[in-house]
Design a protein around this motif. Structure first.
Motif, PDB file in Angstrom:
ATOM      1  N   ILE A  27       1.473  -7.505  -4.814  1.00 17.49           N
ATOM      2  CA  ILE A  27       2.779  -6.859  -4.891  1.00 17.49           C
ATOM      3  C   ILE A  27       2.896  -5.928  -3.691  1.00 17.49           C
ATOM      4  CG2 ILE A  27       4.277  -5.326  -6.245  1.00 17.49           C
ATOM      5  CD1 ILE A  27       2.608  -6.183  -8.723  1.00 17.49           C
ATOM      6  N   ILE A  28       4.072  -5.854  -3.086  1.00 15.30           N
ATOM      7  CA  ILE A  28       4.296  -4.961  -1.957  1.00 15.30           C
ATOM      8  C   ILE A  28       5.329  -3.902  -2.332  1.00 15.30           C
ATOM      9  CG2 ILE A  28       5.136  -4.736   0.406  1.00 15.30           C
ATOM     10  CD1 ILE A  28       2.534  -6.165   0.354  1.00 15.30           C
ATOM     11  N   LEU A  29       4.988  -2.636  -2.103  1.00 18.23           N
ATOM     12  CA  LEU A  29       5.974  -1.560  -2.198  1.00 18.23           C
ATOM     13  C   LEU A  29       6.459  -1.299  -0.781  1.00 18.23           C
ATOM     14  CD1 LEU A  29       4.267   1.089  -4.549  1.00 18.23           C
ATOM     15  CD2 LEU A  29       5.596  -0.931  -5.192  1.00 18.23           C
ATOM     16  N   GLU A  30       7.735  -1.575  -0.524  1.00 23.21           N
ATOM     17  CA  GLU A  30       8.277  -1.233   0.790  1.00 23.21           C
ATOM     18  C   GLU A  30       8.980   0.113   0.655  1.00 23.21           C
ATOM     19  OE1 GLU A  30      10.864  -2.979   4.533  1.00 23.21           O
ATOM     20  OE2 GLU A  30      11.013  -3.982   2.590  1.00 23.21           O
ATOM     21  N   VAL A  31       8.407   1.132   1.284  1.00 28.76           N
ATOM     22  CA  VAL A  31       8.927   2.486   1.164  1.00 28.76           C
ATOM     23  C   VAL A  31      10.026   2.693   2.206  1.00 28.76           C
ATOM     24  CG1 VAL A  31       8.373   4.936   1.115  1.00 28.76           C
ATOM     25  CG2 VAL A  31       6.663   3.252   0.396  1.00 28.76           C
ATOM     26  N   ASN A  61       5.805   2.169 -14.285  1.00 29.84           N
ATOM     27  CA  ASN A  61       6.083   1.143 -15.302  1.00 29.84           C
ATOM     28  C   ASN A  61       6.510  -0.177 -14.657  1.00 29.84           C
ATOM     29  OD1 ASN A  61       5.461   2.898 -17.384  1.00 29.84           O
ATOM     30  ND2 ASN A  61       7.585   3.494 -17.752  1.00 29.84           N
ATOM     31  N   LEU A  62       7.278  -0.095 -13.567  1.00 29.09           N
ATOM     32  CA  LEU A  62       7.720  -1.308 -12.882  1.00 29.09           C
ATOM     33  C   LEU A  62       6.531  -2.024 -12.242  1.00 29.09           C
ATOM     34  CD1 LEU A  62       9.958  -3.181 -12.008  1.00 29.09           C
ATOM     35  CD2 LEU A  62      10.442  -1.647 -10.081  1.00 29.09           C
ATOM     36  N   ILE A  63       5.622  -1.252 -11.666  1.00 30.55           N
ATOM     37  CA  ILE A  63       4.416  -1.844 -11.073  1.00 30.55           C
ATOM     38  C   ILE A  63       3.606  -2.563 -12.144  1.00 30.55           C
ATOM     39  CG2 ILE A  63       2.186  -1.337  -9.991  1.00 30.55           C
ATOM     40  CD1 ILE A  63       3.584   0.968  -8.506  1.00 30.55           C
ATOM     41  N   LYS A  66      -4.276 -12.338 -12.496  1.00 30.85           N
ATOM     42  CA  LYS A  66      -5.548 -11.855 -11.950  1.00 30.85           C
ATOM     43  C   LYS A  66      -6.031 -10.681 -12.787  1.00 30.85           C
ATOM     44  CE  LYS A  66      -4.789 -13.080  -7.077  1.00 30.85           C
ATOM     45  NZ  LYS A  66      -4.666 -12.543  -5.706  1.00 30.85           N
ATOM     46  N   ASP A  67      -7.349 -10.499 -12.802  1.00 29.44           N
ATOM     47  CA  ASP A  67      -7.918  -9.349 -13.504  1.00 29.44           C
ATOM     48  C   ASP A  67      -7.681  -8.066 -12.715  1.00 29.44           C
ATOM     49  OD1 ASP A  67      -8.867 -10.935 -15.571  1.00 29.44           O
ATOM     50  OD2 ASP A  67     -10.775 -11.313 -14.556  1.00 29.44           O
ATOM     51  N   ALA A  68      -7.653  -8.189 -11.384  1.00 26.50           N
ATOM     52  CA  ALA A  68      -7.419  -7.025 -10.526  1.00 26.50           C
ATOM     53  C   ALA A  68      -6.243  -7.313  -9.615  1.00 26.50           C
ATOM     54  CB  ALA A  68      -8.654  -6.711  -9.695  1.00 26.50           C
ATOM     55  N   VAL A  69      -5.216  -6.483  -9.691  1.00 27.93           N
ATOM     56  CA  VAL A  69      -3.993  -6.681  -8.918  1.00 27.93           C
ATOM     57  C   VAL A  69      -3.907  -5.621  -7.826  1.00 27.93           C
ATOM     58  CG1 VAL A  69      -1.471  -6.708  -8.996  1.00 27.93           C
ATOM     59  CG2 VAL A  69      -2.791  -7.691 -10.885  1.00 27.93           C
ATOM     60  N   ASN A  70      -3.702  -6.068  -6.601  1.00 27.18           N
ATOM     61  CA  ASN A  70      -3.564  -5.151  -5.473  1.00 27.18           C
ATOM     62  C   ASN A  70      -2.099  -4.926  -5.134  1.00 27.18           C
ATOM     63  OD1 ASN A  70      -6.337  -4.715  -4.955  1.00 27.18           O
ATOM     64  ND2 ASN A  70      -6.472  -6.662  -3.853  1.00 27.18           N
ATOM     65  N   VAL A  71      -1.731  -3.657  -4.982  1.00 30.79           N
ATOM     66  CA  VAL A  71      -0.352  -3.291  -4.655  1.00 30.79           C
ATOM     67  C   VAL A  71      -0.345  -2.678  -3.260  1.00 30.79           C
ATOM     68  CG1 VAL A  71       1.658  -1.932  -5.326  1.00 30.79           C
ATOM     69  CG2 VAL A  71       0.119  -2.843  -7.093  1.00 30.79           C
ATOM     70  N   GLY A  72       0.181  -3.420  -2.289  1.00 26.07           N
ATOM     71  CA  GLY A  72       0.222  -2.929  -0.913  1.00 26.07           C
ATOM     72  C   GLY A  72       1.419  -2.022  -0.684  1.00 26.07           C
ATOM     73  N   ILE A  73       1.252  -1.036   0.181  1.00 25.35           N
ATOM     74  CA  ILE A  73       2.322  -0.083   0.476  1.00 25.35           C
ATOM     75  C   ILE A  73       2.606  -0.107   1.974  1.00 25.35           C
ATOM     76  CG2 ILE A  73       3.070   2.319   0.326  1.00 25.35           C
ATOM     77  CD1 ILE A  73       1.145   2.670  -1.994  1.00 25.35           C
ATOM     78  N   LEU A  74       3.845  -0.440   2.318  1.00 25.83           N
ATOM     79  CA  LEU A  74       4.252  -0.532   3.720  1.00 25.83           C
ATOM     80  C   LEU A  74       5.461   0.353   3.969  1.00 25.83           C
ATOM     81  CD1 LEU A  74       4.089  -4.399   4.328  1.00 25.83           C
ATOM     82  CD2 LEU A  74       2.414  -2.700   5.052  1.00 25.83           C
ATOM     83  N   TYR A  99      -4.685  -1.641  -8.281  1.00 22.51           N
ATOM     84  CA  TYR A  99      -5.137  -0.833  -7.147  1.00 22.51           C
ATOM     85  C   TYR A  99      -4.053  -0.749  -6.081  1.00 22.51           C
ATOM     86  CZ  TYR A  99      -9.662  -1.493  -9.330  1.00 22.51           C
ATOM     87  OH  TYR A  99     -10.689  -1.509 -10.234  1.00 22.51           O
ATOM     88  N   LEU A 100      -3.873   0.447  -5.527  1.00 21.64           N
ATOM     89  CA  LEU A 100      -2.928   0.662  -4.439  1.00 21.64           C
ATOM     90  C   LEU A 100      -3.659   0.503  -3.112  1.00 21.64           C
ATOM     91  CD1 LEU A 100      -1.111   3.890  -5.718  1.00 21.64           C
ATOM     92  CD2 LEU A 100      -0.373   1.515  -6.019  1.00 21.64           C
ATOM     93  N   ILE A 101      -3.020  -0.179  -2.179  1.00 22.09           N
ATOM     94  CA  ILE A 101      -3.581  -0.327  -0.835  1.00 22.09           C
ATOM     95  C   ILE A 101      -2.625   0.347   0.131  1.00 22.09           C
ATOM     96  CG2 ILE A 101      -4.452  -1.908   0.907  1.00 22.09           C
ATOM     97  CD1 ILE A 101      -4.569  -4.066  -1.226  1.00 22.09           C
ATOM     98  N   ASP A 102      -3.109   1.365   0.813  1.00 21.89           N
ATOM     99  CA  ASP A 102      -2.283   2.113   1.761  1.00 21.89           C
ATOM    100  C   ASP A 102      -2.716   1.760   3.182  1.00 21.89           C
ATOM    101  OD1 ASP A 102      -0.480   3.923   2.831  1.00 21.89           O
ATOM    102  OD2 ASP A 102      -1.930   5.559   2.805  1.00 21.89           O
TER     103      ASP A 102
END
Length: 283
Positions: free
Chosen positions: A38-42, A110-112, A121-129, A171-174
């Motif tokens: 998942i990508i969070l575009e800030v 909650n949306l994430i 997946k057991d572990a989901v990575n959320v990228g932040i750009l 997990y958040l990836i910054d």
């Protein structure tokens, strides 16, 4: 099966490498997109279109990744007015967020989690750009309820990818604040003004600050004049002259220090002290 945080295949183009000890920005972007589910575009809620990355969004979608648009610094806009200007479905899903006022934190968490359930997946990575200084580190700190990500008002402070636990299995990836590879070096008035407005270039490093103030004055005359309580007749030169005298930013011969005064305006702008009331052409 747990998802490991590996490395994407590095690009071969040597021009994309700043030095042998640090990944270039394009490589970091590729690695983050590759690893994220998942990508969070800030985005800056004041300048939504100016802080989007169409080419990068296209790449994300081509890899079948989900995007959540985070409209940060929402405390500086009238949310209802912004919603009126947004085209239906233009940015979905999106969340108005304010790290300063801690608004939108629960909604975004909650949306994430909702989107994470769609990932098998057991572990989901959320990228932040996002562009430098759009508030990514502050957003992370708000989400995890503690200051784990480094925070600085200086554009581009984060230098390496960081991985931070948000919740069980998420997990958040910054990554560093990014500029599209084609936009790294402002080479003309338009890109220079754009990066200065959104804070991608720190106010103290802006060349020709008077030029940027002139552009701001043309787009947001009421906001600037209201903030400084000055009637500058919508003229940036008058604004700089009167504000310089008001702040006593003077040089020899009782002349206004135009550069110092202009940089003060840009500092106030980037630090969110000047509130925009009219958004018509800025979304």
């Amino acid at each position: 099966m747990a998802n490991t945080f590996g490395k994407a295949k590095p690009e071969r183009n040597k021009s994309n490498t700043t030095n042998k000890h640090r990944q270039s920005i394009p490589t970091i972007i590729n690695n983050l997109i590759y690893q994220a589910d998942i990508i969070l575009e800030v985005l800056d809620a004041r300048f939504i279109d100016k802080t989007r990355h169409p080419a990068i969004e296209k790449k994300i979608r081509s890899m079948h990744k989900r995007i959540i648009y985070v409209l940060n610094k929402a405390d500086l806009v009238d949310i209802h007015e912004v919603e009126k200007q947004l085209e239906l479905g233009k940015l979905n899903p999106h969340v108005f967020f304010s790290s300063k006022e801690k608004k939108g934190v629960v909604v975004l968490r909650n949306l994430i989690k909702k989107e994470a359930k769609k990932v098998d997946k057991d572990a989901v990575n959320v990228g932040i750009l996002g562009f430098p200084n759009t508030g990514k580190s502050s957003l992370i700190n708000s989400l995890i309820l503690k200051a784990s990500a480094r925070v600085s008002p200086i554009a581009g402070y984060t230098k390496t990818i960081q991985k931070i636990r948000l919740a069980r299995g998420i997990y958040l990836i910054d990554a560093p604040g990014i500029l599209h590879p084609e936009e790294r070096t402002p080479i003309n008035r338009e890109t220079s003004v754009k990066f200065s407005q959104i804070g991608a270039i720190d106010w103290n490093k802006i060349r020709d600050p008077e030029m940027v103030v002139d552009s701001l004055m043309k787009e947001y005359p009421d906001a600037l004049q209201k903030h400084y309580a000055l009637d500058a007749q919508n003229d940036s030169e008058i604004l700089i002259e009167e504000l310089g005298r008001k702040l006593n930013y003077l040089k020899k011969g009782n002349q206004v220090d135009e550069i110092r005064t202009s940089k003060q305006v840009l500092r106030d702008w980037q630090e969110g002290k000047i509130r925009i009331e009219d958004y018509g052409n800025n979304l």
